[in-house]
Write a protein that holds these residues in place. Structure first.
Motif, PDB file in Angstrom:
ATOM      1  N   ARG A   1      67.657  13.454  11.643  1.00 15.94           N
ATOM      2  CA  ARG A   1      66.913  14.195  10.622  1.00 15.94           C
ATOM      3  C   ARG A   1      67.002  13.507   9.256  1.00 15.94           C
ATOM      4  O   ARG A   1      67.752  13.947   8.378  1.00 15.94           O
ATOM      5  CB  ARG A   1      67.441  15.620  10.539  1.00 15.94           C
ATOM      6  CG  ARG A   1      67.378  16.372  11.857  1.00 15.94           C
ATOM      7  CD  ARG A   1      67.874  17.803  11.744  1.00 15.94           C
ATOM      8  NE  ARG A   1      69.299  17.870  11.479  1.00 15.94           N
ATOM      9  CZ  ARG A   1      69.986  19.017  11.373  1.00 15.94           C
ATOM     10  NH1 ARG A   1      69.357  20.163  11.507  1.00 15.94           N
ATOM     11  NH2 ARG A   1      71.278  19.001  11.133  1.00 15.94           N
TER      12      ARG A   1
ATOM     13  N   ARG B   1      66.266  12.797   5.491  1.00 10.75           N
ATOM     14  CA  ARG B   1      65.870  13.754   4.457  1.00 10.75           C
ATOM     15  C   ARG B   1      65.106  13.018   3.366  1.00 10.75           C
ATOM     16  O   ARG B   1      65.602  12.057   2.773  1.00 10.75           O
ATOM     17  CB  ARG B   1      67.100  14.454   3.856  1.00 10.75           C
ATOM     18  CG  ARG B   1      68.076  14.997   4.870  1.00 10.75           C
ATOM     19  CD  ARG B   1      67.420  15.926   5.865  1.00 10.75           C
ATOM     20  NE  ARG B   1      67.006  17.189   5.273  1.00 10.75           N
ATOM     21  CZ  ARG B   1      66.292  18.101   5.908  1.00 10.75           C
ATOM     22  NH1 ARG B   1      65.871  17.870   7.142  1.00 10.75           N
ATOM     23  NH2 ARG B   1      65.988  19.226   5.313  1.00 10.75           N
TER      24      ARG B   1
ATOM     25  N   GLU C   1      64.426  17.010  -0.613  1.00 12.36           N
ATOM     26  CA  GLU C   1      64.860  17.896   0.470  1.00 12.36           C
ATOM     27  C   GLU C   1      66.370  18.084   0.416  1.00 12.36           C
ATOM     28  O   GLU C   1      67.120  17.149   0.137  1.00 12.36           O
ATOM     29  CB  GLU C   1      64.478  17.318   1.832  1.00 12.36           C
ATOM     30  CG  GLU C   1      63.008  17.371   2.149  1.00 12.36           C
ATOM     31  CD  GLU C   1      62.734  16.995   3.598  1.00 12.36           C
ATOM     32  OE1 GLU C   1      62.274  17.867   4.368  1.00 12.36           O
ATOM     33  OE2 GLU C   1      62.989  15.833   3.961  1.00 12.36           O
ATOM     34  N   SER C   2      66.811  19.294   0.717  1.00 10.99           N
ATOM     35  CA  SER C   2      68.245  19.561   0.774  1.00 10.99           C
ATOM     36  C   SER C   2      68.803  19.052   2.098  1.00 10.99           C
ATOM     37  O   SER C   2      68.052  18.829   3.055  1.00 10.99           O
ATOM     38  CB  SER C   2      68.501  21.061   0.643  1.00 10.99           C
ATOM     39  OG  SER C   2      67.833  21.765   1.681  1.00 10.99           O
ATOM     40  N   PRO C   3      70.107  18.838   2.204  1.00 13.25           N
ATOM     41  CA  PRO C   3      70.698  18.401   3.467  1.00 13.25           C
ATOM     42  C   PRO C   3      70.391  19.391   4.583  1.00 13.25           C
ATOM     43  O   PRO C   3      70.332  20.598   4.367  1.00 13.25           O
ATOM     44  CB  PRO C   3      72.199  18.349   3.156  1.00 13.25           C
ATOM     45  CG  PRO C   3      72.272  18.166   1.677  1.00 13.25           C
ATOM     46  CD  PRO C   3      71.102  18.928   1.113  1.00 13.25           C
ATOM     47  N   ALA C   4      70.180  18.863   5.763  1.00 15.76           N
ATOM     48  CA  ALA C   4      69.883  19.726   6.910  1.00 15.76           C
ATOM     49  C   ALA C   4      71.125  20.521   7.294  1.00 15.76           C
ATOM     50  O   ALA C   4      72.241  20.003   7.279  1.00 15.76           O
ATOM     51  CB  ALA C   4      69.415  18.884   8.088  1.00 15.76           C
TER      52      ALA C   4
ATOM     53  N   PRO D   1      75.014  13.475   6.044  1.00 20.06           N
ATOM     54  CA  PRO D   1      74.057  13.843   4.989  1.00 20.06           C
ATOM     55  C   PRO D   1      73.711  12.673   4.076  1.00 20.06           C
ATOM     56  O   PRO D   1      72.554  12.525   3.664  1.00 20.06           O
ATOM     57  CB  PRO D   1      74.797  14.955   4.237  1.00 20.06           C
ATOM     58  CG  PRO D   1      75.706  15.558   5.255  1.00 20.06           C
ATOM     59  CD  PRO D   1      76.157  14.412   6.111  1.00 20.06           C
TER      60      PRO D   1
ATOM     61  N   ASP E   1      71.461  10.112   6.094  1.00 17.07           N
ATOM     62  CA  ASP E   1      70.136  10.691   6.331  1.00 17.07           C
ATOM     63  C   ASP E   1      69.301  10.691   5.058  1.00 17.07           C
ATOM     64  O   ASP E   1      68.090  10.426   5.089  1.00 17.07           O
ATOM     65  CB  ASP E   1      70.271  12.116   6.864  1.00 17.07           C
ATOM     66  CG  ASP E   1      70.915  12.170   8.245  1.00 17.07           C
ATOM     67  OD1 ASP E   1      71.050  11.107   8.879  1.00 17.07           O
ATOM     68  OD2 ASP E   1      71.298  13.278   8.680  1.00 17.07           O
ATOM     69  N   ALA E   2      69.949  10.971   3.927  1.00 15.98           N
ATOM     70  CA  ALA E   2      69.233  10.959   2.643  1.00 15.98           C
ATOM     71  C   ALA E   2      68.830   9.540   2.266  1.00 15.98           C
ATOM     72  O   ALA E   2      67.726   9.319   1.737  1.00 15.98           O
ATOM     73  CB  ALA E   2      70.114  11.580   1.561  1.00 15.98           C
TER      74      ALA E   2
ATOM     75  N   GLY F   1      65.796   8.563   4.313  1.00 16.76           N
ATOM     76  CA  GLY F   1      64.596   9.208   3.789  1.00 16.76           C
ATOM     77  C   GLY F   1      64.120   8.580   2.501  1.00 16.76           C
ATOM     78  O   GLY F   1      62.910   8.397   2.289  1.00 16.76           O
TER      79      GLY F   1
END
Length: 237
Positions: free
Chosen positions: A194, A196, A200-203, A215, A218-219, A222
């Protein structure tokens, strides 16, 4: 096959030890509105007997034709898989073309998660095992991305625990390049399922699945992909 009334895997202590020692293909199907005798001929005979007697037969509230159809389909699917070595017909293609289902690779339901207990699981291994089990179906299920006329942008995390997204993306990229078609792959080996996008906030964690990555990773994936996504969306083609 099991029923909600019985719920063998969770309520019957004799089931889990037996289930844990099965080493080959196995599956538990729960038939809604069924009871103990819903899988026998009694369910078809029951509508013909008086109501007071019918209430003692443990057939639940499932209509007889539905129960019979479910049992027939399950038995037929089992023999198709085990004797004819055909993919489990319980799985269906997710795509059609002109009303016809496209070729697909079935899921191998003999796979079991590595994680103990009832917590979240990583199912990437399920996809990888299914590819090995049904390797003879891979070529027919290929999507001809090398012939697509659109610009293709791929975003993938190497630590994806849901499915092998980075190996798949790398395969797609190689096929595009070998055909002289455009493709861009944005990847991070430490990112998960996922990514991000900026803003977007962390999933949040899932009680059912492990998604891999962190996190931070993923960020970062993204953020790396975002300019390329904007470029594709703003492109005149």
């Amino acid at each position: 096959m099991d029923t909600a009334v019985h719920d063998g895997l969770y309520e019957d202590r004799s089931w889990p030890p037996f289930w844990a020692h099965l080493s080959d293909w196995h599956r538990c199907l729960r038939l809604a509105d069924a009871d103990h005798n819903s899988f026998t001929d009694i369910v078809a005979i029951a509508p013909q007997v008086p109501e007071p007697v019918r209430g003692t037969l443990q057939i639940g509230t499932i209509p007889a034709d539905r129960a019979v159809a479910a049992v027939r389909a399950t038995v037929r699917a089992f023999f198709d898989l085990q004797l004819r070595r055909r993919p489990d017909v319980g799985h269906r293609s997710s795509w059609t073309w002109r009303g016809q289902a496209l070729p697909f690779v079935a899921m191998d339901d003999s796979w079991t998660p590595a994680e103990p207990g009832s917590g979240p699981v990583a199912i990437r291994g399920w996809y990888e095992r299914s590819e090995r089990t049904f390797a003879h179906l891979l070529a027919s299920a290929d999507i001809p991305v090398d012939r697509a006329r659109a610009d293709v942008l791929l975003v993938a995390g190497g630590d994806d625990s849901m499915w092998p997204s980075l190996p798949f993306a790398e395969q797609l990229a190689r096929r595009r390049r070998s055909a002289g078609a455009t493709v861009r792959l944005i990847a991070r080996h430490d990112a998960g399922h996922r990514p991000r996008l900026p803003g977007e906030s962390p999933a949040s964690a899932s009680p059912r699945f492990l998604y891999g990555g962190t996190p931070e990773a993923d960020a970062l994936l993204g953020a790396a992909a975002w300019p390329h996504i904007l470029h594709v969306l703003r492109s005149d083609g």
